[in-house]
Structure formats: C-alpha cells, structure tokens
Design a protein around this motif. Structure first.
Motif: not given
Length: 398
Positions: A200-221
């Motif tokens: 919920d806060q603005p600092i996330a792990s690189a792992t969680s960001i990559r996981k979201a990015l690999m789901r292409q529809q979650d790029l904006e998230s």
C-alpha cells in the motif's frame, strides 16, 4: 570530488533505489554517486528485465553520476565473488566509501561479525563442512555455521536476510583485500527483498514490481512505485525479458549437449547435469524445469546461475581464464558531473577505463558482449539489431 559507490542491479530502478541513492549521498557528504551495475544477467541467475542501457538511463535520471558495468565474470556469481568484483571496481574508480542497504542498518555490527568470523575461521569452516555433508546447500550450511558461532552474541547482522548476506560480503571483500574504500550502510525501509505483492505504501520490492510488470495488463499498477522517468522508460521498452522467453533456447542447449559437454560448463558440479538431462523433456516451462531439478543441495538460485552459463555457453576454463585477467571499468553512462569526476581522476584510476569498444581483446569483455547479444534474443529482430549495435557505441551521456 568525494565519491560514494553503490553496487546495484536496478531491475528495475524503483522508489526504494532512489531513496538508497539519495540517502547514501547525503549520509556520506559525497559530491558524486558512482554505481557499479550488473550487465545483461544477474546475480541470482536471471536475465535482466530490460537492457543494461535502459537501466543505465534510469540510474542517471534517478541521481547517479557514473555507471560502470559489473562484468559477466562477477555479476553471475555467488555472493562472495559478486561482492569482490563490485568492490574491486569501486575501489579502482576512486570511491571514498561504498554504501549498501541492509536489514541491520548499522555498519558496526558488520565489522564486529567480520572480526569474529576471522578469529574463528577454522571453527566456522568445520561447521560449514559438517552441514554440507548433511546434504545442505552451501548458503544454508554457511547460515547454520554462522548461528553456531554467534548464538550467544547480540546485535550481529542476521545472515539469513539477503541484503545482510550481500552487505557482509561487501565488507569482507574490502577488509580482506585492505582496500582504501570504507563501508557504510543504511536501513532498508518498508518492503522486504522477497515480497511478492505490491504494498500500500510507495516503496515496493523489485520482485513484486517485476511480477506485476510481467502481467502486461498490470503495467500501470506499478507507476506509483517507480520514479516517473523509470516508468516511462519501461512503458516504451516493449517486451520484457524473463526466463520463459529463453526456455526454448535453453531446452535445445541441454537436449543437444552430452552430459560430458554439460559438465564442462561453469558451475556444473556434483552430477547436476544428469538431473537436467533427465528432466528437460518432462518440463513445459522454465519454472517447471527448475522445480523438477531443484533439491535440498541444488538450490533454485544455483540452478538458475548454471542455466545462465549453459545459455551463454560459458565453460569452466573460459571463466577461469577471464577471471585471471585484470579487470576493467567499462562506462555505460555518465552525467556532466560524472564526466568532470573522470577528468579530474582518470590518472589515478587503477584499471583500464573503457568508454567505447572498437576491438575486443579481453575474455571478460567478450563475455559481456556475447551475453548482451544473447539477452537481446528475447526481443523482435529490429530490437535485437539495435541492441547489438548499441554495444559498440559511446556511453549514455545526460
């Protein structure tokens, strides 16, 4: 000009990295920030999400002044070799300090732990051998040995935590080799290294960001977890790199190689090549393949790193020869302040400074370039061609 050095992967460069960069600069009163950044493949045996050039631009726009490439011979290694290569380059670049993020957040406990393990090295090594003989992986055996030594000592870094593990290896590399560069650390805030989901806060792990990015529809998230420049660079990149895109290539390499040929690959040990040959036809994906090969002794990370070397066809003798050569500082990018630093200090810099590759006469550089070419194979042909050409052009300048 006073310089602080950072060891980074920036996969991708996110808000936590920006916090680390700016806090490190402020804590050390540095004039410039020098980053040593892994190239196309990373320490845990993964392809970088985007090219090293895009990650370099993220770093420069995020506050770094100079970005050097951590060569393949170091960036695809276990923690001790990875750390030594990185600190060696920061020392050679003339950095006064290096600063790493850790769960501990204070440098004194790392120095105390270094001294304790140095004094009890024979005892520590005996415990490591004992736990390996019981079927544990080297990282697990090292962790268990650590607890045997420090069970009654308070306020030492917890070496089950990934950033503490790397941080201790950075400190060890600097002290073992009597480098001039001084260590410091800042506490990681909010996200854990292995967090899988966006918080919920603005600092996330690189792992969680990559996981979201690999789901292409979650790029904006991911936009709120990244500096705006990083997000725009990611959005314009196109296809992201992950192991599944290389799975057909890796599968072919394993299938078409004999067990003797696989045994010649760097980090192929203890008969792991037989498990690979047995399971390669039974797996429908890279993740399924690693799951089948993995055991208590053969960790996920160890298998991934071996897969990187198989994909890049890096043999034991080739890696040994490359590591025996003197290293180098290849500039990936710089700002005006970074260029000024180089102009002031280039006569003091202790390793060859490479800004543009015309002819390759170094095994390490050959590996950097060939691995960049192979990394590009996840993209369409025009993008592959562009990245191959980029290897021979000047550094990024902002």
């Amino acid at each position: 000009m006073k310089a602080v050095g950072l060891v980074v992967e920036y996969n991708p460069f996110h808000n936590g990295h920006q916090y680390h960069l700016h806090t490190s600069k402020n804590e050390t009163n540095a004039d410039v920030v020098i980053a040593v950044m892994s190239g196309s493949f990373l320490q845990r045996g993964e392809p970088a999400l985007v090219s090293k050039w895009t990650r370099t631009e993220m770093a420069l726009r995020g506050g770094a002044d100079l970005v050097f490439e951590l060569p393949y011979v170091y960036c695809t290694q276990h923690a001790e070799h990875f750390a030594y290569g990185a600190i060696l380059l920061l020392e050679a670049a003339g950095c006064d300090t290096f600063c790493f993020g850790s769960e501990q957040g204070k440098i004194e406990p790392f120095l105390s732990l270094y001294q304790l393990i140095k004094e009890k090295k024979a005892e520590y090594d005996q415990y490591v051998v004992k736990y390996i003989s019981e079927g544990n992986s080297y990282p697990k055996a090292s962790s268990l040995a650590f607890y045997e030594l420090v069970s009654d000592v308070l306020d030492l870094p917890d070496l089950t935590k990934p950033n503490n593990i790397l941080g201790f290896q950075y400190v060890k590399a600097a002290l073992d080799h009597s480098f001039r560069i001084k260590p410091c650390t800042i506490r990681r805030i909010h996200s854990d290294y292995h967090d899988q989901e966006l918080p919920d806060q603005p600092i996330a792990s690189a792992t969680s960001i990559r996981k979201a990015l690999m789901r292409q529809q979650d790029l904006e998230s991911t936009s709120s977890y990244l500096p705006s420049e990083s997000f725009l660079l990611l959005r314009s990149y196109g296809e992201f790199h992950d192991w599944e895109k290389y799975w057909p290539l890796l599968k072919y390499k394993i299938m078409s190689s004999s067990t003797d040929e696989l045994e010649a690959i760097y980090e192929a040990e203890e008969g792991i090549q037989y498990r690979m040959k047995e399971n390669v036809l039974e797996a429908s994906s890279f993740n399924e393949f690693v799951s089948k090969v993995k055991t208590k002794r053969y960790t996920w990370t160890r298998i991934q790193r071996l897969c990187v070397h198989i994909l890049n066809h890096v043999k034991k003798e080739q890696m040994k020869s490359a590591m025996n050569q003197n290293s180098y500082l290849r500039i990936l990018g710089m700002t005006e302040k970074g260029r000024k630093y180089l102009n002031l200090n280039k006569k003091k810099i202790e390793l060859p400074l490479i800004s543009r590759i015309s002819s390759v006469q170094h095994l390490g550089l050959e590996l950097d370039i060939s691995s960049a070419f192979i990394h590009s194979l996840a993209l369409d042909f025009p993008s592959q061609k562009k990245l191959r050409k980029r290897e021979f052009q000047p550094p990024i300048f902002l």
